[in-house]
Design an enzyme around this catalytic site. Structure first.
Site, PDB file in Angstrom:
ATOM      1  N   PRO A  90       0.814  -1.217   0.000  1.00  0.00           N
ATOM      2  CG  PRO A  90      -0.089  -1.104   2.112  1.00  0.00           C
ATOM      3  CD  PRO A  90       0.694  -2.001   1.224  1.00  0.00           C
ATOM      4  N   GLY A  92       2.086   4.964   0.998  1.00  0.00           N
ATOM      5  CA  GLY A  92       2.043   5.755   2.238  1.00  0.00           C
ATOM      6  C   GLY A  92       1.985   4.927   3.502  1.00  0.00           C
ATOM      7  CB  ALA A  93       1.705   1.528   4.301  1.00  0.00           C
ATOM      8  N   GLY A  94       4.799   3.266   4.742  1.00  0.00           N
ATOM      9  CA  GLY A  94       6.150   3.035   5.260  1.00  0.00           C
ATOM     10  C   GLY A  94       6.756   1.747   4.730  1.00  0.00           C
ATOM     11  CB  SER A  97       4.544   2.206  -2.081  1.00  0.00           C
ATOM     12  OG  SER A  97       4.397   3.524  -1.613  1.00  0.00           O
ATOM     13  CB  SER A  98       7.951   6.301  -3.321  1.00  0.00           C
ATOM     14  OG  SER A  98       9.059   6.295  -2.447  1.00  0.00           O
ATOM     15  CB  ALA A  99      12.047   2.788  -3.143  1.00  0.00           C
ATOM     16  CB  ALA A 100       8.351  -0.890  -4.614  1.00  0.00           C
ATOM     17  CG  ASP A 142      13.102   3.779   1.490  1.00  0.00           C
ATOM     18  OD1 ASP A 142      13.674   3.461   2.541  1.00  0.00           O
ATOM     19  OD2 ASP A 142      11.999   4.359   1.452  1.00  0.00           O
TER      20      ASP A 142
HETATM   21  O1  PMV Z   1       9.716   7.217   4.899  1.00  0.00           O
HETATM   22  P1  PMV Z   1      10.398   5.944   4.604  1.00  0.00           P
HETATM   23  O2  PMV Z   1       9.733   4.758   5.176  1.00  0.00           O
HETATM   24  O3  PMV Z   1      10.685   5.751   3.151  1.00  0.00           O
HETATM   25  O4  PMV Z   1      11.831   5.957   5.343  1.00  0.00           O
HETATM   26  C1  PMV Z   1      12.802   6.871   5.047  1.00  0.00           C
HETATM   27  C2  PMV Z   1      14.043   6.585   5.825  1.00  0.00           C
HETATM   28  C3  PMV Z   1      14.816   7.828   6.226  1.00  0.00           C
HETATM   29  O5  PMV Z   1      16.003   7.364   6.892  1.00  0.00           O
HETATM   30  C4  PMV Z   1      14.019   8.680   7.202  1.00  0.00           C
HETATM   31  C5  PMV Z   1      15.194   8.684   5.029  1.00  0.00           C
HETATM   32  C6  PMV Z   1      16.231   8.057   4.117  1.00  0.00           C
HETATM   33  O6  PMV Z   1      16.279   8.460   2.940  1.00  0.00           O
HETATM   34  O7  PMV Z   1      17.023   7.208   4.561  1.00  0.00           O
END
Ligand code: PMV
Length: 303
Positions: A90, A92-94, A97-100, A142
């Site tokens: 999903p 925005g769930a940490g 998803s944006s990197a995937a 990510d």
């Molecule tokens: O917001 P997320 O789940 O993609 O996590 C980012 C991780 C950070 O360390 C806060 C930022 C980064 O680019 O490493």
């Protein structure tokens, strides 16, 4: 040149070291078995669809900008393409998803242009450009997790990226999205402002987080779940001190621990979003029940 290209990227979990990783400290993450699948073809009727199982997500301005930057690396423009992305984690769930999505799209674009595996460097650059839109000063963790699968130790050192695949024993991990996600770029900027105001104090927290990540790497290899849990709790406390937790994240971690989790911490940028808990078989259901009233719960057995 192919008539269409397909690509895949993985979602991720950050186990130890978020935020400190932006400043060159070691961190531990895991690429998930699922993430995003993309298909890109040349078209007279340009179209971009991002589907997350049930709904089509209409790309907002940041998504459009990130996509354009990513495609530029492959000499492509959205106006000449049909792009379909299916999200298996999903947004925005940490869960990265944006990197995937970026890795899936970059690999699909590379395949469309007939580039072979030797173009991983190009894929890296394209994904980094896209991730910079969402993360501001992104560490690349990510992205590293999205390009593979399984546990990895990550460090952005002075001489480039150090990425080590980790052999880890299998564990049960629970992710609960207990609040709407905050903007990663804003959280990263908040930590930068804190560091500008108090460099020594903030670097001290980063050092503590890095030593937790280094011990966590060892505990993962040994399959020492009790120690992993303690380290997760300690990492959470350090993130509280860094000012990136919130009342609901703290409360969710406490509930998971009381329900029998080995340990729990926020995962990702914080400010909202998700917590991560490590559980055993006996307590898995109890922890899930304790967290379900707070939000969506996802379960992973990893690796
Ligand atoms: O917001 P997320 O789940 O993609 O996590 C980012 C991780 C950070 O360390 C806060 C930022 C980064 O680019 O490493």
């Amino acid at each position: 040149m192919a008539s269409s290209g397909q690509g895949e990227g993985k979602g991720k979990l950050i186990l130890f070291g978020e935020h400190a990783v932006v400043y060159g400290c070691r961190a531990i993450a895991c690429g998930l078995p699922r993430g995003a699948v993309a298909s890109i073809s040349f078209s007279d009727e340009p179209y971009w669809e991002i589907a997350d199982g049930t709904q089509i997500v209409i790309g907002d301005a940041a998504v459009q900008k990130a996509g354009r930057l990513l495609l530029e690396e492959f000499d492509l423009r959205p106006e000449e393409l049909t792009m379909k992305v299916s999200l298996e984690v999903p947004p925005g769930a940490g869960l990265g998803s944006s990197a995937a999505m970026a890795v899936a799209m970059a690999r699909a674009a590379a395949a469309l242009q007939g580039l072979d595996d030797a173009c991983e460097e190009k894929v890296h650059r394209a994904v980094a450009a896209s991730e910079a839109v969402f993360h501001g000063n992104a560490s690349g963790i990510d992205q590293a997790a999205a390009m593979g699968e399984g546990f990895l130790s990550f460090r952005r050192g002075e001489r480039g990226l150090e990425i080590e695949a980790l052999e880890a024993r299998s564990g049960r991990w629970i992710v609960a999205r207990v609040a709407p996600s905050a903007s990663t770029a804003m959280m990263v900027a908040g930590v930068a402002a804190r560091r500008a105001a108090n460099p020594n104090g903030t670097d001290g927290i980063f050092q503590m987080i890095e030593s937790i990540a280094i011990e966590g790497r060892q505990a993962l290899k040994q399959g020492d779940q009790h120690r992993l849990g303690e380290l997760m709790n300690a990492n959470h406390e350090a993130l509280v001190e860094l000012g990136v937790s919130s009342e609901v994240l703290d409360m969710a971690c406490e509930r998971a621990r009381q329900a029998g989790a080995y340990g729990a911490k926020l995962t990702g940028a914080g400010g909202g979003g998700c917590i991560l808990a490590l559980v055993d078989e006996e307590h898995e259901e109890k922890v899930k029940d304790a967290l379900e009233s707070l939000g969506d719960v996802f379960r992973f057995t990893l690796p």
